[in-house]
Design an enzyme around this catalytic site. Structure first.
Site, PDB file in Angstrom:
ATOM      1  N   TYR A   1     -16.934  16.689 -15.699  1.00 29.98           N
ATOM      2  CA  TYR A   1     -17.276  15.271 -15.777  1.00 29.98           C
ATOM      3  C   TYR A   1     -18.298  14.936 -14.697  1.00 29.98           C
ATOM      4  CZ  TYR A   1     -16.570  10.311 -14.635  1.00 29.98           C
ATOM      5  OH  TYR A   1     -16.754   8.992 -14.315  1.00 29.98           O
TER       6      TYR A   1
ATOM      7  N   ASP B   1      -7.413  18.667 -14.512  1.00 28.57           N
ATOM      8  CA  ASP B   1      -7.709  17.333 -15.010  1.00 28.57           C
ATOM      9  C   ASP B   1      -7.294  17.301 -16.482  1.00 28.57           C
ATOM     10  OD1 ASP B   1      -8.825  15.030 -16.074  1.00 28.57           O
ATOM     11  OD2 ASP B   1     -10.645  15.142 -14.872  1.00 28.57           O
TER      12      ASP B   1
ATOM     13  N   ARG C   1       0.840  -1.192   0.000  1.00 26.08           N
ATOM     14  CA  ARG C   1       0.000   0.000   0.000  1.00 26.08           C
ATOM     15  C   ARG C   1       0.875   1.241   0.000  1.00 26.08           C
ATOM     16  NH1 ARG C   1      -1.132   2.153   4.513  1.00 26.08           N
ATOM     17  NH2 ARG C   1      -1.633   0.227   5.628  1.00 26.08           N
TER      18      ARG C   1
END
Length: 379
Positions: free
Chosen positions: A102, A174, A49
């Site tokens: 989005y 983005d 992780r």
């Protein structure tokens, strides 16, 4: 010596394996690592992780192609977005978002983070004056998509970066629609770049992933701390697939752009098409800004049809080579009805999209075949 984009995409973070000489980074399918004594990490690895060598290769490659100080790979684009928001913001803070973002991004703000106390305002980011008017003392982030999804609006990254920084806020871009091959927001002043690597970076519709790239090491380290604490990391096989896609991003994007330009020409001449949305068109309101900050104009095309929603849905249903499906950026062409599909979560909101809108992700097939399929679908 600085290397070009394609060289970085193929080589950055991907040195030959020191044990075998393998030229492709191995898939490290392991959850944990033998330590060199108590607390003695071997090359910084202790638990996957926190870090995994396959993921590290992808993160270094993404940082290189975006020109950032640190890259981070996530389980999805939305996992990356959520990590940004919870790293930078706290309850009662404020974020400016695009007024045609989005649908999943809007849902994250409206249905998840608003309950946590994060406030947001949708703003037309093509207008610097509108963004300046929406700024408050609580604004921590100006969140940008350019081009936007699905209306392909364009925002001035350099202008918004200056505006955000003058107000002690960060600019987050983005860059999914453009890809790092066509646009490099960090070089224009952005602080963080977000990707859904599911799309153009992965490029083959076979893996879901996300990425963050930070302009400064300090911000990158802070994001990495939260990535580890929150845990939505890319698995090693997903990282390996994404890295494989990144290697061919440059040549794929050239073909996506070539094909999209031909599709746009067809749509412009079709009597049943009432409007074509593509930043490469001189009449597009953001064309001059896009020409300044993008290498080319991308593989995404949206258009509106005569006959309203029913006609738009019928075009989607009649297409054959253009596969009816969500997502974008793969080698195969896709068609969708945003109002009923990718942007259904924005229905009834300020981000609701026109009902007669069709969105295309133009793939890299033989372009004449794509044109024939679209002609048939339009009827």
């Amino acid at each position: 010596m600085s290397n070009g984009f394609e060289t970085l995409a193929i080589h950055a973070g991907q040195e030959a394996d020191p044990l075998t000489g393998a030229v492709v980074p191995p898939i490290y399918a392991t959850s944990t690592y033998k330590q060199d004594g108590v607390g003695g990490l071997r090359n910084g690895y202790e638990y996957s992780r926190s870090a995994n060598p396959t993921r590290t290769a992808l993160e270094e490659a993404m940082a290189a192609v975006e020109g950032g100080a640190r890259g981070l790979a996530f389980a999805s684009g939305l996992a990356a977005e959520d990590t940004v928001l919870r790293t930078v913001c706290k309850p009662n803070d404020h974020v400016i978002i695009p007024n045609d973002a989005y649908g999943g991004t809007y849902r994250l703000f409206a249905k998840v983070n608003e309950r946590w106390g994060l406030r947001y305002d949708p703003v037309p980011l093509g207008s610097l004056d509108a963004v300046a008017a929406a700024m408050t003392q609580k604004t921590k982030i100006v969140w940008v998509e350019t081009p936007t999804n699905p209306l392909l609006g364009i925002a001035d990254i350099a202008g918004l970066a200056q505006l955000a920084h003058d107000n002690d806020a960060l600019l987050v871009v983005d860059n999914t629609f453009a890809s790092p091959y066509l646009q490099r927001p960090l070089e224009l002043g952005a602080d963080i770049v977000v990707h859904s690597t599911t799309k153009y970076v992965g490029g083959h519709s076979d893996v879901v992933g996300g990425a963050l790239i930070a302009r400064s090491k300090e911000l990158g380290d802070e994001l990495a701390y939260h990535q580890n604490a929150m845990g939505a990391v890319a698995g090693p096989f997903d990282a390996w697939l994404t890295l494989r896609g990144l290697k061919t991003l440059g040549v794929r994007m050239d073909r996506h752009c070539d094909n999209a330009e031909r599709v746009v020409d067809l749509l412009l001449s079709h009597p049943k098409v009432t409007q074509v949305l593509y930043p490469g068109l001189a009449e597009h309101p953001g064309h001059e800004v896009a020409a300044k900050q993008m290498k080319r104009f991308g593989g995404m095309v949206s258009f509106r049809v005569a006959g309203g929603e029913a006609a738009a849905v019928e075009v989607c249903n009649r297409a054959e080579l253009f596969t009816l499906g969500e997502s974008l950026g793969g080698v195969e062409s896709l068609i969708e009805h945003p109002g009923r599909m990718t942007h259904a979560s924005a229905a009834g909101s300020p981000l609701e999209v026109p009902a007669d809108l069709v969105r295309l992700s133009v793939g890299i097939e033989t372009v004449d075949d794509l044109l024939a399929d679209l002609t048939k679908a339009l009827g």
